[in-house]
Design a protein around this motif. Sequence first.
Motif, PDB file in Angstrom:
ATOM      1  N   ASP A 145      33.813  -5.413  14.769  1.00 17.07           N
ATOM      2  CA  ASP A 145      32.432  -5.060  14.486  1.00 17.07           C
ATOM      3  C   ASP A 145      31.435  -6.180  15.405  1.00 17.07           C
ATOM      4  O   ASP A 145      30.321  -6.139  15.424  1.00 17.07           O
ATOM      5  CB  ASP A 145      32.044  -5.936  13.116  1.00 17.07           C
ATOM      6  CG  ASP A 145      32.685  -7.197  12.762  1.00 17.07           C
ATOM      7  OD1 ASP A 145      33.237  -7.853  13.828  1.00 17.07           O
ATOM      8  OD2 ASP A 145      32.585  -7.728  11.683  1.00 17.07           O
ATOM      9  N   ASP A 175      30.975  -3.808  25.635  1.00 17.24           N
ATOM     10  CA  ASP A 175      30.552  -3.501  24.369  1.00 17.24           C
ATOM     11  C   ASP A 175      31.088  -2.351  23.745  1.00 17.24           C
ATOM     12  O   ASP A 175      30.456  -1.815  22.957  1.00 17.24           O
ATOM     13  CB  ASP A 175      29.178  -3.644  24.282  1.00 17.24           C
ATOM     14  CG  ASP A 175      28.518  -4.531  24.993  1.00 17.24           C
ATOM     15  OD1 ASP A 175      28.652  -5.601  24.381  1.00 17.24           O
ATOM     16  OD2 ASP A 175      27.738  -4.582  25.846  1.00 17.24           O
ATOM     17  N   GLN A 176      32.421  -1.760  24.075  1.00 22.02           N
ATOM     18  CA  GLN A 176      32.857  -0.700  23.625  1.00 22.02           C
ATOM     19  C   GLN A 176      34.300  -0.552  23.397  1.00 22.02           C
ATOM     20  O   GLN A 176      34.761  -0.471  22.163  1.00 22.02           O
ATOM     21  CB  GLN A 176      32.566   0.532  24.541  1.00 22.02           C
ATOM     22  CG  GLN A 176      32.890   1.930  24.138  1.00 22.02           C
ATOM     23  CD  GLN A 176      31.667   2.683  23.388  1.00 22.02           C
ATOM     24  OE1 GLN A 176      30.676   3.070  23.929  1.00 22.02           O
ATOM     25  NE2 GLN A 176      31.873   2.714  22.033  1.00 22.02           N
ATOM     26  N   ILE A 179      32.512  -1.480  16.701  1.00 19.25           N
ATOM     27  CA  ILE A 179      31.736  -0.453  15.843  1.00 19.25           C
ATOM     28  C   ILE A 179      30.896  -1.389  14.888  1.00 19.25           C
ATOM     29  O   ILE A 179      31.636  -2.013  13.867  1.00 19.25           O
ATOM     30  CB  ILE A 179      32.259   0.749  15.015  1.00 19.25           C
ATOM     31  CG1 ILE A 179      33.276   1.337  16.055  1.00 19.25           C
ATOM     32  CG2 ILE A 179      31.414   1.525  14.159  1.00 19.25           C
ATOM     33  CD1 ILE A 179      34.275   2.359  15.267  1.00 19.25           C
ATOM     34  N   PRO A 180      29.824  -1.773  15.306  1.00 20.70           N
ATOM     35  CA  PRO A 180      29.120  -2.886  14.526  1.00 20.70           C
ATOM     36  C   PRO A 180      28.870  -2.647  13.074  1.00 20.70           C
ATOM     37  O   PRO A 180      28.886  -3.488  12.154  1.00 20.70           O
ATOM     38  CB  PRO A 180      27.755  -3.084  15.017  1.00 20.70           C
ATOM     39  CG  PRO A 180      27.850  -2.807  16.587  1.00 20.70           C
ATOM     40  CD  PRO A 180      29.057  -1.523  16.433  1.00 20.70           C
ATOM     41  N   SER A 189      29.951   3.047   9.465  1.00 22.28           N
ATOM     42  CA  SER A 189      30.417   3.856  10.884  1.00 22.28           C
ATOM     43  C   SER A 189      31.754   3.792  11.041  1.00 22.28           C
ATOM     44  O   SER A 189      32.559   4.605  11.367  1.00 22.28           O
ATOM     45  CB  SER A 189      29.510   3.395  11.966  1.00 22.28           C
ATOM     46  OG  SER A 189      28.142   3.600  12.003  1.00 22.28           O
ATOM     47  N   GLN A 190      32.314   2.482  10.998  1.00 26.18           N
ATOM     48  CA  GLN A 190      33.948   2.037  11.020  1.00 26.18           C
ATOM     49  C   GLN A 190      34.504   3.084  10.045  1.00 26.18           C
ATOM     50  O   GLN A 190      35.605   3.725  10.528  1.00 26.18           O
ATOM     51  CB  GLN A 190      34.079   0.739  10.764  1.00 26.18           C
ATOM     52  CG  GLN A 190      33.696  -0.265  11.757  1.00 26.18           C
ATOM     53  CD  GLN A 190      34.213  -1.338  11.418  1.00 26.18           C
ATOM     54  OE1 GLN A 190      34.916  -1.919  10.492  1.00 26.18           O
ATOM     55  NE2 GLN A 190      33.654  -2.686  12.204  1.00 26.18           N
ATOM     56  N   GLY A 223      28.983   4.700  19.860  1.00 26.33           N
ATOM     57  CA  GLY A 223      29.280   4.343  21.205  1.00 26.33           C
ATOM     58  C   GLY A 223      28.566   5.242  22.307  1.00 26.33           C
ATOM     59  O   GLY A 223      27.589   6.045  22.035  1.00 26.33           O
ATOM     60  N   THR A 238      22.786  -0.189  15.435  1.00 22.95           N
ATOM     61  CA  THR A 238      23.816  -0.528  15.030  1.00 22.95           C
ATOM     62  C   THR A 238      24.630   0.601  14.330  1.00 22.95           C
ATOM     63  O   THR A 238      25.806   0.537  14.648  1.00 22.95           O
ATOM     64  CB  THR A 238      23.264  -1.649  13.925  1.00 22.95           C
ATOM     65  OG1 THR A 238      22.412  -2.501  14.386  1.00 22.95           O
ATOM     66  CG2 THR A 238      24.656  -1.964  12.972  1.00 22.95           C
ATOM     67  N   SER A 252      26.319   2.468  17.274  1.00 25.21           N
ATOM     68  CA  SER A 252      26.986   1.312  18.046  1.00 25.21           C
ATOM     69  C   SER A 252      26.478   1.493  19.354  1.00 25.21           C
ATOM     70  O   SER A 252      27.357   1.537  20.484  1.00 25.21           O
ATOM     71  CB  SER A 252      28.550   1.539  18.040  1.00 25.21           C
ATOM     72  OG  SER A 252      29.179   1.805  16.839  1.00 25.21           O
TER      73      SER A 252
END
Lengths: 536, 322
Positions: free
Chosen positions: A43, A205-206, A231-232, A236-237, B169, B267, B270
């Motif tokens: 995250d 960042d990816q 994936i912050p 979404s995760q 992403g 957010t 991503s």
Amino acid sequence: MINGLSIKAGMLKALFLTFFVLAAFAMAAGEDVPEDALIIATDGSFIMQGNMLFGIGSSGSTGTYVYEHLLTKNREGGYDGELAEHWDCNDDATQWTFNLVDAKWHDGQPFSSEDVQFTYEYIKENKLWLSSVLSNVDYVECHDERTAVFHMKSPSPAFLDDLSHCPGIYIIPKHFWKDIGDPTHYVDEEWIGTGPFKFDSMIPDQYVRLVANENYHGKKPLVNQVIIKVIPNKDSQVLSLKSGSVDVVSDLGPAIARSLQGEDDLKIFTAPATRGYELGFNLNNSPTDNLDFRKAMAHAVNRQQICDIVFDGYATPTDTTFLMPNVAYDFVNPSVPGSDYEYDPERTKEMLNSLGYTDRDGDGYREGPDGEDLAMTMPISGTGSYESRIAEILKEDWKSLGIKVVLKQVDSSQKQNEYHNSNFFVVGMPYLMHDDVDDLTHFEVDSHFGKANWYDYNDSDYNTLAEELRNTADGDERKKIGYRMQEILAEDVPSVPICGADVIFAYRSDRFTGWEDVEPIMWGVDTKMLLNVKEA
Amino acid sequence: MRIGYLGWRMAYSIFAFLISMTITFVLLHLMPGDYLHTILPYLAEKNPQATLLFQEQFGLNKPLMEQYTLYMRNVLQGNWGYSIHYGLPVVSLISEKLFWTMLIFIPATLLSILLGMAIGSYSGWTCGSNLDSTTFKLMIFLGAVPSYWWALFLVLVLGYYLNLFPLGGYVGIETLDTGMNPLDIVHHAVLPTVALTIVSIPGIYYLMRNSMISTIGEDYILSARSKGFSETYILRHHALRNAMLPMLTVLAMEMAHMIMGSVFIETIFSWPGMGLLTYDALRVRDIPLLQGIFLMDTLIIIIVNVAADFSYPLVDPRVKVG
């Protein structure tokens, strides 16, 4: 007459154009996930402040796959060697000797005791905040290439805890770091460690790609490559997990975990009791400064209800004074608190009545013996955290007892300060704060550095025992001291443990297996766990 | 335009920037909490020496006035300091994130302006009609739904169920082997751009509609009709141009606002832009980075306001600046 048709046609054209542009980009979105790559969702940042000297990132694990401590804490109440294979201390724990493994840095250079000595000296000379962890070390001596000796300023029986976790000390290569003069402003792009995985490449960042270290000194990884994907957002995760673009997600909420149950190729597992929750009392503020009042309130915590409602069953009630039995083992004194903290609201009512806390004005809430309203507060941050939800349940539950508590919203960074201005507080801590007898110094007055504990608890016998514990290296003796300290805690009730909450993981069983066999020490996938994972 | 006015405007902008620097410094130093307490609360609590060393390491142990003087001097010399959390110079960090924000912001702004103004002007032109009423209600709905809902909706429907777009992403995993592919980046940018566009359209629509309603009652519209011009011609050449004038200032502010990114949208997708950076910096109390972000925001707002001032004569030749 308005030429509406012409304008409508223009708008339609624009809309069609927009749609066309979007559709043009809408190629098949499925990612070509490399078959042998294990993809872990994370995250946030991989590494804090640019390099390992400032600790691992908020994701909690990336650095640990690449770098190693001398040793690391395990769930069995002991330590697993990483760069140290044996360790020992002298009788008064003023000298700790570490026999090191035969390992190589990722760039092929040999690892030696000089690297251990250098790590200590480099951190200290550069006055990095991490050096506070080693503040009791006087100097480090290299007896030979494979032996490093830490000489302490005073007895340090809990030194292994300092080295191994929260945050612990990762060993860095001398040959790489000796020429870097300003670590505070240095962004490491090579990540040379000794761990089971080597840094390969990254997309900022990816993604970070790590590959198996074929020269690893310990158990060899069973997967060829690991890709960490940022994936912050937790939702979404989970979507990424369901779509197959990540293989494992950690620290899920109970509701999400329930929703994933029964999904094809997805499995849920838990690391039990990884966070410990407790109800703390402040002993400076009325009426929680009254021991009998605290004893009465100790019977007013419905642990099972909290486990069921807040954690949806992914938690276990704790019936000890502070240490958690499933991680602290025989450090837990089995004879306390006995039934002193048993949930019994009728008993709470009786005890409060006998103390003079009764509802005199008929408003449904008790007043104090002096007839004044009881103005009691409990600080919370936000509304979604587990602490806040536990506080809400206690507040509602206590209404039926005639106890009125005001939940006070504070900024999370100010919550710990606010404990001193409140009557109650709910706090969750990693199990690593509940697993060792040394953790009982948490209740010592002014602890090591002259700062008041959260409870403003100050018992001279307890403080003496804490000091004694700090200067005792013998395990059995330390256990005895710990037992006595727990007896005092049970009598004084500065806090009431609530439960140990599980950390929930979900993974794709069609891709990799072996997750459940090793429990992590924190709430992410750690190195030990990762070394057990293999292709399905 | 007088040179004197330009000079006065520049001096005023510099003064505003200096004031903003001071306010930023004061507010951020009044903010409770610090980096170490956020990242490692138990270490910071149990071992105050860690906090002292941390403060020394980042110069936070110096008297506040000295910190303020240093900060003002450094910023004016172009040194905006280092981020505590990322260990990188603040300026390069912001530049990098700004790039990613602009990548979705520019098309989103253009699309929302285009659509918002087109729909708003037509809605205003046909004020009171069924179409106007329906459009107005639709815009209320679009505006009332929070941005994170739109983001989740798009990810779920277009990303997850229809598998038309990536779930988040800015590049696919194959980039680790193949390197960056511009088309791949654009593909990843579509959903956040659409989400940003959807949330921006209603504001522009309302303004344009109101502006158009005020304009259609003007005498010159009546004159144009009496001359026999077609409605489309009047709308395009008389009404629209005049109705656009009040839009300029608002659009300038909207642009400045959007440049700071959207925490929710970035957010959920991503997307490593300014919104996510600001959120992270606030979360961990990265004071140098927050100072940099707020200063950048101030600079952008000042610049777009000045630009908006000077662009009025281009839209309406009757307006004289200075």
